[in-house]
Design a protein around this motif. Sequence first.
Motif, PDB file in Angstrom:
ATOM      1  N   ASP A 199       0.675  -1.331  -0.056  1.00 39.09           N
ATOM      2  CA  ASP A 199       0.007  -0.084   0.097  1.00 39.09           C
ATOM      3  C   ASP A 199       0.740   1.316   0.010  1.00 39.09           C
TER       4      ASP A 199
ATOM      5  N   GLN B  56       0.433   2.116  -3.319  1.00 40.81           N
ATOM      6  CA  GLN B  56      -0.810   2.593  -3.800  1.00 40.81           C
ATOM      7  C   GLN B  56      -1.049   4.028  -3.174  1.00 40.81           C
TER       8      GLN B  56
ATOM      9  N   LEU C  27      -2.307   7.219  -5.166  1.00 40.89           N
ATOM     10  CA  LEU C  27      -3.343   8.023  -5.063  1.00 40.89           C
ATOM     11  C   LEU C  27      -3.226   9.358  -4.587  1.00 40.89           C
TER      12      LEU C  27
ATOM     13  N   GLY D 150      -3.634   2.376   5.507  1.00 38.40           N
ATOM     14  CA  GLY D 150      -3.748   2.731   4.264  1.00 38.40           C
ATOM     15  C   GLY D 150      -4.142   4.280   4.175  1.00 38.40           C
TER      16      GLY D 150
ATOM     17  N   PHE E 247     -10.222   3.281   1.733  1.00 34.90           N
ATOM     18  CA  PHE E 247      -9.298   1.987   1.647  1.00 34.90           C
ATOM     19  C   PHE E 247     -10.282   1.129   2.562  1.00 34.90           C
TER      20      PHE E 247
ATOM     21  N   SER F 253      -9.768   2.260  -3.628  1.00 42.68           N
ATOM     22  CA  SER F 253      -8.531   1.433  -3.385  1.00 42.68           C
ATOM     23  C   SER F 253      -8.536   0.181  -4.079  1.00 42.68           C
ATOM     24  N   GLU F 254      -7.468  -0.660  -4.426  1.00 38.73           N
ATOM     25  CA  GLU F 254      -7.666  -1.716  -5.337  1.00 38.73           C
ATOM     26  C   GLU F 254      -8.623  -2.851  -4.560  1.00 38.73           C
TER      27      GLU F 254
END
Length: 866
Positions: A196, A199, A203, A228, A276, A302-303
Amino acid sequence: MKMPVLQVVHLVFSFLYPIQSNSEADCKLWKDLDSTVVYKEGHVVLAGMFPIHSKGVDQELNFRSPPDQRKCRGFNMRVFRWSQSMIFFIEEINRNPTLLPNITLGYRLYDTCGLTALSLRTALSVVSQPMKRSSLGECSSPSIPIIIGDSGSTLSMAISRVLNLFRIPLVSYFASCACLSDKHQFPYFFRTIPSDVYQANALARLVKHFGWTWVGTMGADDAYGRTGIDLFTTAVTQLGVCVAYRVIIPKLPTQQQLQDIVKTIRDSTARVLVVFAIEEDIKPVVDEIIRQNVTGKQWVASEAWVTSTLISTKENYPSLSGTIGFAIRRAEIPGFKQFLESVQPLAEPYNAFAREFWETQFQCSLNTRLPAPSTTEQVHYSHSCTGTERVQDIHSIYNDVSELRVTYNMHKAVYAVAHALHNLLLCQREKGSALTQQCPDIHNLQPWQVVEVLRKVNYTNMFGDLIHFDKNGDPAGSYDIVNWQRESDEGPVQYVTVGRFDSSLSTAQQLVLNQDKIIWHGGTKKIPVSVCSASCPQGYRKVTREGQPVCCYDCVLCAEGSISNTTDQPECMLCPEDFWSNQRRNLCVPKQIEFLSYSEAFGMILAAIAILGAVAAMTVAAIFFRHRDTPLVRANNSELSFLLLISLTLCFICALTFLGQPSRWACPLRRTAFGLTFALCLSCLLSKTLVVLMAFKATLPGNNTARWFRPPQQRLGVFFCSVLQGGVCVAWLVTAPPYPVKNTWLYRDRIILECHLGSVALFCCVLGYIGCLAAFCFILAFLARKLPDNFNEAKFITFSMLIFCAVWITFIPAYVSSPGKFTVAVEIFAILASSYGVLLCIFAPKCYIIIFMPERNSKKFLMHQK
């Protein structure tokens, strides 16, 4: 004495699950703590852990009997597909003659229900698989050398801490929390999903790219959500973005908590919300968002949920339209869809979860003696099914292979383990190598041996991606940027790839976006605005509001002399000394240079007056020259009169030198010309006054004073008085002459070009000398004012000196108080006023008599005394 950790764990196992010894002194198979296991034997067995059920069922604990096995509910078809993918990839590897030849991989698949307690029990169940007793009576290490799982970061953290005791590696396919990169806490943890950290940074850069400076954050109450949010907040704050609020979603939220969360989102002025959370955690909040019909928010995902079909439904789309976020890389896996649709609930090896999937998919009950998962809360359907139904006839999340992202991570995990084992196999086959004796036996692997080769895995898979782990057991951060869109109002939600992020590239190339393809919330292509305060335009600076974040500010116009040439500038920049800000305060322009010039109206008037004075003095001189033989001209000492008129002409011309731009030659000229011309003028007046005074005193009997004031002595006196002033001026020019300067301190917005005095003391000497001559002349003229009128010129000199002294006495305060170019105007006015005073007071009456009353210009009249 402290007991070793392994011994403590062994005692716990012995107490909970005692080993029943037999005559052969072999270790018995320990019963799985979770009896529902999907398994297949092999030379090397891989364990897989999946939250196939998403929720637990509460049970009563009475402390009088052992607790029952945990019951779970909420069958998750997406996660079941992940578990099936592990079987598919293992079978694919077993069929591959080049990868692990003559070695068969087996598997044991467990359902953790997304519960920490059950995940820990499952991990202990894996560790307690069949063990063999040695000659010393102790059991050897477990036969499962590696575990693939779990999907959640919190679950992986708990499992990894237990597995650390046995040095068993854990390879996660979906646990992205940055905390798991800490090798001190999790030395045997690996994963195929990016951390993360990547990520969160991506982001933050995405938010900054679109100009959003005021965003909200929301995360689940677990390691993934909290970490996150923390990472994103840190990264985005460094880019100058402020977080409006931070919301934590409880694992089991009450209705009041959900309403409070939605109220925070709805009432905030932040239009962008970064989330997240996994799909199970965010779904209750989304349901409440839909119930309250909250729109107008741009969601950034988020993913964990950006490609979740559980969230991106038709019902949710009006509130979540235009959602954008980072998704892990996807792949199209050949043959996988057919494998999924070939699943049979009663096939061998028996898969209890396949049976539950079948009943959930077809909403029926299978009539069979084979057991359902023991950890599952049983659901009874009204009609029965036979197991011959066709999966491909019903489209569901299970057989939707359009977004194989987590499944692709599972592919990387299984194949990374297979390549690690293959490297061990190659090590064994190297005949004659010095390392051959150090190669572990692949049929009797120790977990720590797998860790060493797993760290060195480096290969390119069939999809062209390089698979390897860094020093923290993480892969490179690679994401697709997806945007929720749909072609029609009733069409399905599509995940359109609008960009990518790859941390392995240079910083400038990491984030790539195709903004023309993005559809924002509400179906617009215009980037939404999410700021606490509107952007400050050029010419303004930001002033933070007291007690509020730095992104909340007021725009204040830059002060004069300072500018801001970019938007949202925190401080205005001062212009250089010779520049000033324009009216809009966005550009420094050269300051206006100001001096009293001929071209402006005021300067033209003064020049005209000076020229008129010079012409008047020359006209008087011409009149006197024409009537030089008349008694009036001769009686008033014509030689001194002509010299006085010449000096007055020079005084008028001297005033012109004060006009125009000061320069290196103009500044000394104007000062010395002023001093010399006025010294000559006053010397002439002084001589005329002495001549008048001595002329009448010479009429007294026995007074011979008049012989000392004849023309030669008069010329000598004028010359001597003028030479003294000339000497002071020469000393002034030699030591510290006047010079031009730019006066930037009087006015901030313009430059006054003026002449510096050079030596102030010598300038005072020049003025003082002129003042002494004027005062002495005035005193003498005042004493001679009552002599006979027809012969007395002293009265007119008295009036002229009175005007002269009055002008120059008032000149001093006016000169000091006048700003800028008006200082020069005051000087010129004083020169002209005093010059006109002398010219008019002394010569106007005489010219009047000469021109208009010639009868009075006779010796008889002049000799007549009143």
